[in-house]
Design a protein around this motif. Sequence first.
Motif, PDB file in Angstrom:
ATOM      1  N   LYS A 232       8.266   5.814   4.197  1.00 20.55           N
ATOM      2  CA  LYS A 232       7.104   5.176   4.551  1.00 20.55           C
ATOM      3  C   LYS A 232       6.242   5.410   3.191  1.00 20.55           C
ATOM      4  CE  LYS A 232       4.303   9.213   6.651  1.00 20.55           C
ATOM      5  NZ  LYS A 232       4.184   9.789   7.902  1.00 20.55           N
ATOM      6  N   HIS A 283       6.589   0.663   6.478  1.00 20.28           N
ATOM      7  CA  HIS A 283       5.749  -0.029   6.929  1.00 20.28           C
ATOM      8  C   HIS A 283       5.103  -1.550   8.009  1.00 20.28           C
ATOM      9  CE1 HIS A 283       4.117  -0.751   3.805  1.00 20.28           C
ATOM     10  NE2 HIS A 283       2.832  -0.803   3.926  1.00 20.28           N
ATOM     11  N   GLN A 284       3.948  -1.051   8.725  1.00 24.40           N
ATOM     12  CA  GLN A 284       3.701  -1.897   9.412  1.00 24.40           C
ATOM     13  C   GLN A 284       2.652  -2.687   8.458  1.00 24.40           C
ATOM     14  OE1 GLN A 284       5.008  -3.580  12.625  1.00 24.40           O
ATOM     15  NE2 GLN A 284       6.551  -1.552  12.340  1.00 24.40           N
ATOM     16  N   THR A 285       3.173  -4.324   8.854  1.00 25.04           N
ATOM     17  CA  THR A 285       1.934  -4.774   7.576  1.00 25.04           C
ATOM     18  C   THR A 285       1.849  -5.890   7.670  1.00 25.04           C
ATOM     19  OG1 THR A 285       1.019  -5.190   5.544  1.00 25.04           O
ATOM     20  CG2 THR A 285       3.746  -5.038   5.906  1.00 25.04           C
ATOM     21  N   GLU A 286       0.324  -6.891   7.720  1.00 24.09           N
ATOM     22  CA  GLU A 286       0.499  -7.891   7.737  1.00 24.09           C
ATOM     23  C   GLU A 286       0.230  -8.838   6.126  1.00 24.09           C
ATOM     24  OE1 GLU A 286      -2.815  -9.152  10.711  1.00 24.09           O
ATOM     25  OE2 GLU A 286      -1.720  -8.552  12.029  1.00 24.09           O
ATOM     26  N   CYS A 291       5.487  -7.224   3.079  1.00 21.22           N
ATOM     27  CA  CYS A 291       6.653  -7.631   4.123  1.00 21.22           C
ATOM     28  C   CYS A 291       7.608  -8.222   3.095  1.00 21.22           C
ATOM     29  CB  CYS A 291       6.300  -8.721   4.565  1.00 21.22           C
ATOM     30  SG  CYS A 291       5.123  -8.603   6.459  1.00 21.22           S
ATOM     31  N   GLU A 319       5.709   7.189  13.736  1.00 21.74           N
ATOM     32  CA  GLU A 319       5.965   6.602  13.750  1.00 21.74           C
ATOM     33  C   GLU A 319       6.761   5.581  12.644  1.00 21.74           C
ATOM     34  OE1 GLU A 319       7.543   5.774  16.886  1.00 21.74           O
ATOM     35  OE2 GLU A 319       6.127   6.764  17.935  1.00 21.74           O
ATOM     36  N   GLU A 320       6.128   5.793  12.028  1.00 18.17           N
ATOM     37  CA  GLU A 320       7.445   5.409  10.347  1.00 18.17           C
ATOM     38  C   GLU A 320       8.526   6.426  10.227  1.00 18.17           C
ATOM     39  OE1 GLU A 320       3.815   4.946   8.266  1.00 18.17           O
ATOM     40  OE2 GLU A 320       3.068   2.866   7.905  1.00 18.17           O
ATOM     41  N   GLU A 323      11.326   5.609  12.078  1.00 18.28           N
ATOM     42  CA  GLU A 323      11.860   4.080  12.716  1.00 18.28           C
ATOM     43  C   GLU A 323      12.353   3.812  10.861  1.00 18.28           C
ATOM     44  OE1 GLU A 323      10.888  -0.489  10.763  1.00 18.28           O
ATOM     45  OE2 GLU A 323       8.658   1.096  11.244  1.00 18.28           O
TER      46      GLU A 323
END
Length: 461
Positions: A232, A283-286, A291, A319-320, A323
Amino acid sequence: MLYENTIAATATSSANGSISVIRVSGKETFAAVSNIFCDGKGNRINLSKYETHTIHYGFICDESNRLIDEVLVLLMRAPRSYTREDVIEIHCHGGHYICEEILQLLLKCGVRIAEPGEFTKRAFLNGRLDLSQAESVMDVIQSKSKLALQNSLQQLRGKIREKIIVLREMILEDVAYLEAALDDPEHISLDDFTERIESHVDYLLTEVNHLIENSNNGRLIKDGIHTVIVGKPNVGKSSLLNCMLRENRAIVTNVPGTTRDTLEEDIRIGNHLLRLIDTAGIHQTENEVECIGIAKSKESMEKADFIICVLNQNESLSEEDREVLSLIEEKDGVILLNKSDLPAALQKEEIMRYSNKKVIPFSAKRGEGLDELEDYLNQLLSDRKMDSKEEIYITNVRQREALLRTKESLEKVEESIQAGMPEDMYAIDLTDAYESLGLIIGETVEEDIIEKIFKDFCMGK
């Protein structure tokens, strides 16, 4: 004919150095170089009167007797040369300008500049090298590790050729016997021939499959083991890269997401070459740019030969992290617990619930754990036994494709035998297998393929 022309090119690096070598090859080599080779008083020296493999001191001078450089010339008469033609090497002082001056004088004598790889191409066309040996020349030059050099030298000495010739001779004998029996059935019997072919095809497939399987190790030897560093954001992936390289190659900050693209560098561990690939943090990103970087990270992970997963020992498993561990579950790899110099919030036992990979405490900041990591990597690579001098490692994509075609043809023969087809049906597929093997050493290769191969060579080789 094009190959009867006399050619010349600088055979050493274009960068300035103490010595450069200009290579001349062809029927008019001795006459051309004699026109520009003289003693200190401007008197031309006739090199044709000297024995092969002798070295002579003198000067290069132009048509007005202006001295260009003080040189040594090495004479090699056909066929005892790299190209099997008359060859002279002019050893002059290093420097781009001097080489250009000498080449221009040779051009005035009717010599032309060699095309990329033309010296090696002539060596192939004149029978000094087969195609697998010719291709290995560039592999020798571009070797980045001891194993890569060792394997390239084995290919250059004809180890692939020896193996291919044995396989082709077995096929040729069977095809010749089959065709003779079909032409003269009264005197040549095909009794028990199917059993003989079946035995031979089984042996041939075993050998070809072994070469194909070994080609993966060949790729690792030549190109390096693609080792992807994942984790991450802000766990120390770039710091690890810098630590392993012993230099500040990647930008390191406390801001998560600094790395947004892959960064690749080569490193040697023992006799092995690793292609280290630093990736963007998962990681989660917008963020659109992030991305794209994460997508490239996952693509690199899928293609990786080995994974170094970096976790932050100073934080609980997130969580990352989970994953990332799930993404690398099927890959060979190791897990580093980075920031081991800080208080521990993550224990090995918790990681073992998600992965059975080896876990090594690590501090990229202090370099602690680096020796253990490198020892572990070196042992893993040594266990692959890629340093065997008895094995043949195909490193060339063209050669591997020829092996795959050979395998396909032999499998068709096997299918014909199992289906109880007439013996004459074997000949077509056996001949195809024979020709496919011939592609590897250049026995059945077409001119346009030869041209493509040698265009990838460097000038002067």
